[in-house]
Motif scaffolding. Structure first.
Motif, PDB file in Angstrom:
ATOM      1  N   VAL A 191      21.508  -6.113  -0.360  1.00 44.77           N
ATOM      2  CA  VAL A 191      21.060  -5.766  -1.709  1.00 44.77           C
ATOM      3  C   VAL A 191      19.831  -6.598  -2.064  1.00 44.77           C
ATOM      4  O   VAL A 191      18.856  -6.111  -2.640  1.00 44.77           O
ATOM      5  CB  VAL A 191      22.184  -6.015  -2.738  1.00 44.77           C
ATOM      6  N   LYS A 192      19.876  -7.880  -1.693  1.00 49.60           N
ATOM      7  CA  LYS A 192      18.801  -8.807  -2.047  1.00 49.60           C
ATOM      8  C   LYS A 192      17.490  -8.401  -1.375  1.00 49.60           C
ATOM      9  O   LYS A 192      16.433  -8.365  -2.012  1.00 49.60           O
ATOM     10  CB  LYS A 192      19.191 -10.227  -1.622  1.00 49.60           C
ATOM     11  N   LEU A 193      17.549  -8.080  -0.085  1.00 51.57           N
ATOM     12  CA  LEU A 193      16.351  -7.679   0.642  1.00 51.57           C
ATOM     13  C   LEU A 193      15.773  -6.392   0.064  1.00 51.57           C
ATOM     14  O   LEU A 193      14.555  -6.263  -0.108  1.00 51.57           O
ATOM     15  CB  LEU A 193      16.684  -7.492   2.128  1.00 51.57           C
ATOM     16  N   GLY A 194      16.651  -5.435  -0.245  1.00 48.04           N
ATOM     17  CA  GLY A 194      16.200  -4.179  -0.847  1.00 48.04           C
ATOM     18  C   GLY A 194      15.531  -4.401  -2.186  1.00 48.04           C
ATOM     19  O   GLY A 194      14.520  -3.768  -2.512  1.00 48.04           O
ATOM     20  N   SER A 195      16.065  -5.344  -2.994  1.00 52.82           N
ATOM     21  CA  SER A 195      15.492  -5.602  -4.314  1.00 52.82           C
ATOM     22  C   SER A 195      14.151  -6.307  -4.210  1.00 52.82           C
ATOM     23  O   SER A 195      13.210  -5.985  -4.935  1.00 52.82           O
ATOM     24  CB  SER A 195      16.463  -6.433  -5.158  1.00 52.82           C
ATOM     25  N   TYR A 196      14.020  -7.272  -3.296  1.00 56.83           N
ATOM     26  CA  TYR A 196      12.740  -7.951  -3.115  1.00 56.83           C
ATOM     27  C   TYR A 196      11.669  -6.985  -2.602  1.00 56.83           C
ATOM     28  O   TYR A 196      10.510  -7.049  -3.018  1.00 56.83           O
ATOM     29  CB  TYR A 196      12.883  -9.125  -2.150  1.00 56.83           C
ATOM     30  N   LEU A 197      12.059  -6.092  -1.678  1.00 56.31           N
ATOM     31  CA  LEU A 197      11.136  -5.075  -1.182  1.00 56.31           C
ATOM     32  C   LEU A 197      10.660  -4.195  -2.338  1.00 56.31           C
ATOM     33  O   LEU A 197       9.476  -3.873  -2.447  1.00 56.31           O
ATOM     34  CB  LEU A 197      11.820  -4.230  -0.104  1.00 56.31           C
ATOM     35  N   GLN A 198      11.588  -3.850  -3.242  1.00 53.61           N
ATOM     36  CA  GLN A 198      11.238  -3.006  -4.375  1.00 53.61           C
ATOM     37  C   GLN A 198      10.277  -3.709  -5.328  1.00 53.61           C
ATOM     38  O   GLN A 198       9.363  -3.094  -5.876  1.00 53.61           O
ATOM     39  CB  GLN A 198      12.517  -2.595  -5.124  1.00 53.61           C
ATOM     40  N   ASN A 199      10.473  -5.013  -5.535  1.00 54.50           N
ATOM     41  CA  ASN A 199       9.563  -5.778  -6.399  1.00 54.50           C
ATOM     42  C   ASN A 199       8.132  -5.660  -5.905  1.00 54.50           C
ATOM     43  O   ASN A 199       7.206  -5.361  -6.655  1.00 54.50           O
ATOM     44  CB  ASN A 199       9.960  -7.265  -6.407  1.00 54.50           C
ATOM     45  N   PHE A 200       7.951  -5.913  -4.613  1.00 57.93           N
ATOM     46  CA  PHE A 200       6.608  -5.896  -4.021  1.00 57.93           C
ATOM     47  C   PHE A 200       5.998  -4.502  -4.089  1.00 57.93           C
ATOM     48  O   PHE A 200       4.836  -4.331  -4.477  1.00 57.93           O
ATOM     49  CB  PHE A 200       6.694  -6.378  -2.562  1.00 57.93           C
ATOM     50  N   LEU A 201       6.776  -3.480  -3.719  1.00 63.09           N
ATOM     51  CA  LEU A 201       6.247  -2.121  -3.652  1.00 63.09           C
ATOM     52  C   LEU A 201       5.923  -1.576  -5.035  1.00 63.09           C
ATOM     53  O   LEU A 201       4.965  -0.809  -5.199  1.00 63.09           O
ATOM     54  CB  LEU A 201       7.246  -1.202  -2.935  1.00 63.09           C
ATOM     55  N   THR A 202       6.706  -1.961  -6.054  1.00 60.73           N
ATOM     56  CA  THR A 202       6.435  -1.498  -7.417  1.00 60.73           C
ATOM     57  C   THR A 202       5.146  -2.106  -7.944  1.00 60.73           C
ATOM     58  O   THR A 202       4.357  -1.435  -8.620  1.00 60.73           O
ATOM     59  CB  THR A 202       7.608  -1.845  -8.350  1.00 60.73           C
ATOM     60  N   ALA A 203       4.905  -3.381  -7.644  1.00 62.01           N
ATOM     61  CA  ALA A 203       3.653  -4.017  -8.050  1.00 62.01           C
ATOM     62  C   ALA A 203       2.467  -3.306  -7.399  1.00 62.01           C
ATOM     63  O   ALA A 203       1.450  -3.029  -8.061  1.00 62.01           O
ATOM     64  CB  ALA A 203       3.667  -5.492  -7.653  1.00 62.01           C
ATOM     65  N   ALA A 204       2.582  -2.977  -6.109  1.00 67.44           N
ATOM     66  CA  ALA A 204       1.517  -2.264  -5.397  1.00 67.44           C
ATOM     67  C   ALA A 204       1.273  -0.887  -6.008  1.00 67.44           C
ATOM     68  O   ALA A 204       0.124  -0.423  -6.113  1.00 67.44           O
ATOM     69  CB  ALA A 204       1.894  -2.134  -3.923  1.00 67.44           C
ATOM     70  N   LYS A 205       2.359  -0.236  -6.430  1.00 71.11           N
ATOM     71  CA  LYS A 205       2.270   1.085  -7.044  1.00 71.11           C
ATOM     72  C   LYS A 205       1.414   1.042  -8.310  1.00 71.11           C
ATOM     73  O   LYS A 205       0.532   1.888  -8.521  1.00 71.11           O
ATOM     74  CB  LYS A 205       3.689   1.541  -7.375  1.00 71.11           C
ATOM     75  N   MET A 206       1.623   0.059  -9.149  1.00 69.72           N
ATOM     76  CA  MET A 206       0.882  -0.039 -10.399  1.00 69.72           C
ATOM     77  C   MET A 206      -0.589  -0.394 -10.142  1.00 69.72           C
ATOM     78  O   MET A 206      -1.475   0.006 -10.899  1.00 69.72           O
ATOM     79  CB  MET A 206       1.527  -1.067 -11.321  1.00 69.72           C
ATOM     80  N   ILE A 207      -0.860  -1.133  -9.070  1.00 78.47           N
ATOM     81  CA  ILE A 207      -2.248  -1.494  -8.740  1.00 78.47           C
ATOM     82  C   ILE A 207      -3.053  -0.240  -8.401  1.00 78.47           C
ATOM     83  O   ILE A 207      -4.164  -0.046  -8.909  1.00 78.47           O
ATOM     84  CB  ILE A 207      -2.275  -2.505  -7.566  1.00 78.47           C
ATOM     85  N   ILE A 208      -2.510   0.633  -7.546  1.00 82.16           N
ATOM     86  CA  ILE A 208      -3.270   1.813  -7.131  1.00 82.16           C
ATOM     87  C   ILE A 208      -3.452   2.781  -8.300  1.00 82.16           C
ATOM     88  O   ILE A 208      -4.516   3.407  -8.452  1.00 82.16           O
ATOM     89  CB  ILE A 208      -2.599   2.527  -5.917  1.00 82.16           C
ATOM     90  N   VAL A 209      -2.443   2.913  -9.165  1.00 81.87           N
ATOM     91  CA  VAL A 209      -2.571   3.770 -10.346  1.00 81.87           C
ATOM     92  C   VAL A 209      -3.699   3.258 -11.239  1.00 81.87           C
ATOM     93  O   VAL A 209      -4.541   4.030 -11.726  1.00 81.87           O
ATOM     94  CB  VAL A 209      -1.233   3.820 -11.119  1.00 81.87           C
ATOM     95  N   THR A 210      -3.744   1.939 -11.448  1.00 80.99           N
ATOM     96  CA  THR A 210      -4.788   1.333 -12.275  1.00 80.99           C
ATOM     97  C   THR A 210      -6.170   1.543 -11.666  1.00 80.99           C
ATOM     98  O   THR A 210      -7.133   1.880 -12.374  1.00 80.99           O
ATOM     99  CB  THR A 210      -4.523  -0.179 -12.457  1.00 80.99           C
ATOM    100  N   ILE A 211      -6.287   1.366 -10.339  1.00 84.36           N
ATOM    101  CA  ILE A 211      -7.580   1.538  -9.659  1.00 84.36           C
ATOM    102  C   ILE A 211      -8.108   2.964  -9.855  1.00 84.36           C
ATOM    103  O   ILE A 211      -9.280   3.177 -10.194  1.00 84.36           O
ATOM    104  CB  ILE A 211      -7.447   1.221  -8.152  1.00 84.36           C
ATOM    105  N   ILE A 212      -7.238   3.967  -9.656  1.00 84.78           N
ATOM    106  CA  ILE A 212      -7.666   5.370  -9.764  1.00 84.78           C
ATOM    107  C   ILE A 212      -8.071   5.704 -11.194  1.00 84.78           C
ATOM    108  O   ILE A 212      -9.107   6.338 -11.438  1.00 84.78           O
ATOM    109  CB  ILE A 212      -6.558   6.319  -9.259  1.00 84.78           C
ATOM    110  N   ILE A 213      -7.261   5.263 -12.185  1.00 82.99           N
ATOM    111  CA  ILE A 213      -7.556   5.585 -13.590  1.00 82.99           C
ATOM    112  C   ILE A 213      -8.862   4.921 -14.037  1.00 82.99           C
ATOM    113  O   ILE A 213      -9.724   5.569 -14.646  1.00 82.99           O
ATOM    114  CB  ILE A 213      -6.380   5.150 -14.499  1.00 82.99           C
ATOM    115  N   VAL A 214      -9.033   3.634 -13.736  1.00 91.21           N
ATOM    116  CA  VAL A 214     -10.248   2.916 -14.147  1.00 91.21           C
ATOM    117  C   VAL A 214     -11.479   3.527 -13.481  1.00 91.21           C
ATOM    118  O   VAL A 214     -12.532   3.716 -14.127  1.00 91.21           O
ATOM    119  CB  VAL A 214     -10.128   1.406 -13.812  1.00 91.21           C
TER     120      VAL A 214
END
Length: 508
Positions: A191-214
């Motif tokens: 569970v812990k590994l899955g949650s840490y993986l999700q933290n990183f991937l969610t942050a990356a997700k918001m970065i690319i959305v911001t790059i495209i919109i800006v």
């Protein structure tokens, strides 16, 4: 007599020490479910009690934004064939998702049980519709969703290696299957590994959305508006085309009902649940419309339809020589969405297993790791089967067809219980016109493609859902003994192989 008493006392002390020693070596994951989420802004699946408004909004945004916005723009545009209707569809999908989520907010605070739509259908219509929902979810909607997301990942991961042409289907499908296997293993092990993986991937997700919109806003400010002139010219508008466009748009919004899985964990849910929906989904809608606007600043309708990976084409034209950032972060985003889908896989299975509606083994929990390993492995195996023959657009159409049957039924359950279950407390009460609108739209979405452009796969999907009635009659209602004789040794051997037990037997 004194010596016997002393020996007994020494034996009790030694037994107490042994138990303490064993408990001190228990895997730490056993208490993970009770710990608060240390990264509420990044990790969209808060696991501990006391989830506030900000965490609720982050969960909605983090769950919805995934592979859809990087895959669906082509399909939405292909169905309406013009920029204006395309952007209108994206906005309308956001409105529909908001209205549907508000209906689910009333249901979630009225019936505070896990399992999403399952307990609401059970309460309003009885066990048969609830069983058909779990039957369809376990074998169609959840695994096909997992498969679609991993196919999206594979398209974007392989696109940079095949410039100027489409990647081979064999490469895409092998990559998608590999992603399913890796995500399944990660979530089955920890569970812990899955949650840490999700933290990183969610942050990356918001970065690319911001790059495209800006990037899109900067291009608009520079006067890149040619593709928006006469934006409704040449559009193809019919009930069938709009319904199929909605299917693809709503796929990108899928996850709008995720807060219903953690209603009991929300701080002041009667305030924070509707507020999270009213803030979170319109925020996603604005992001989606702006991302599509960004695409159209650098691509005509024809160019967008010809692009194998829309975001990659956008990156090549806008961010060169740093265009490699886009496919990399889109890959992270799709992986995060797939990981989140897998992470929540066990909730519905557990509730259905408790009611005796699925094989008991699927609701069991790993003794050592506290993960719903059988459910996750099952989902992964079925998802790989969907990857083999299917393409993304077909899977999305049949997924949306099946899922909106049950979304419509669930919202209809809200209307029915307004009259049949008046005694239930309703801390959140939406105007009756909202569930009526959502129900009518659901009916149109389900029936329009069948009536205007009938295809055999829709019939197959309907027959599969109805085949659940036969399974229910034989194995749930009549409870054939021979089926139990077969399932018992299978369950026993899988228990030993996977080291899993019913949740109530997991040591604290």
């Amino acid at each position: 007599m004194g010596e016997e008493s002393l020996k007994r006392r020494k034996g009790e002390d030694k037994g107490r020490e042994d138990r303490q020693s064993i408990q001190s070596h228990e895997p730490q994951t056993m208490n993970l479910q009770k710990q608060a989420n240390p990264f509420p802004f990044l990790f969209p699946f808060p696991s501990g009690p006391g989830v506030g408004l900000i965490s609720g909004i982050c969960m909605i945004v983090g769950t919805i934004i995934g592979s859809g916005i990087f895959v669906s723009p082509k399909s939405v545009l292909a169905n309406v064939e013009a920029v204006g209707p395309c952007l209108t569809i994206w906005a309308a999908c956001g409105v529909l998702a908001t209205l549907g989520a508000l209906c689910f907010a009333e249901l979630g605070t009225m019936i505070t049980k896990s399992g999403g739509e399952y307990p609401y259908l059970m309460e309003a219509f009885g066990p048969i519709p609830a069983f058909l929902f779990s039957w369809t979810s376990l074998l169609v909607t959840k695994p096909s969703s997992f498969a679609i997301i991993c196919l999206s990942f594979a398209e974007y991961a392989s696109a940079p290696f095949y410039p100027g042409c489409d990647p081979p289907q064999a490469v895409i499908k092998c990559l998608a299957a590999a992603a399913i296997v890796v995500i399944t293993i990660v979530n089955s092990l920890s569970v812990k590994l899955g949650s840490y993986l999700q933290n990183f991937l969610t942050a990356a997700k918001m970065i690319i959305v911001t790059i495209i919109i800006v990037s899109g806003i900067v291009l608009l400010a520079q006067g890149k508006t040619d593709n928006f002139k006469d934006s409704f010219k040449g559009s193809k508008i019919s009930v069938s085309s709009i319904s199929l466009a909605f299917y693809n748009g709503l796929w990108a919004y899928d996850g709008w009902n995720q807060l219903n899985y953690i209603t009991e964990e929300l701080k002041n849910p009667y305030r924070n649940l509707p507020l999270s929906i009213i803030i979170g989904i319109p925020l996603v809608t604005v992001c989606y419309v702006l991302i599509n606007v960004s695409y159209f600043t650098v691509m005509t309708s024809t160019e967008l339809l010809q692009s194998q990976a829309v975001a990659v084409t956008f990156g090549d034209r806008v961010l060169y020589p740093a265009s490699w950032i886009v496919p990399l972060f889109v890959v992270f985003s799709t992986l995060g969405s797939a990981n989140g889908t897998c992470f929540t896989a066990g909730r519905l299975v557990y509730v259905a297993g408790r009611e005796g509606h699925v094989l008991k083994i699927l609701s069991y929990i790993s003794v050592k790791r506290l993960t719903p390993a059988p459910a996750i492995i099952f989902y992964g195996a079925i998802a790989i089967i969907y990857v083999i023959p299917g393409d993304i657009n077909s899977l999305i159409n049949y997924f949306s067809f099946a899922v909106w049957i049950f979304y419509g039924l669930t919202v209809l359950a809200l209307i029915v219980m307004r009259f049949t279950r008046k005694e239930l407390k309703r801390p959140i009460r939406v105007p009756i016109i909202i569930p009526v609108i959502v129900t009518l739209v659901s009916i149109v979405l389900v029936l329009a493609p069948i009536i205007s452009a009938p295809e055999l796969p829709y019939l197959y999907c309907t027959l599969f859902i109805l085949s659940g009635l036969i399974v229910y009659a034989l194995f749930v209602h009549l409870k054939f003994r021979w089926a139990q004789k077969i399932s018992k040794p299978i369950t026993m051997h899988l228990q030993m192989l996977l080291e899993v037990v019913p949740e109530e037997d997991v040591p604290e």
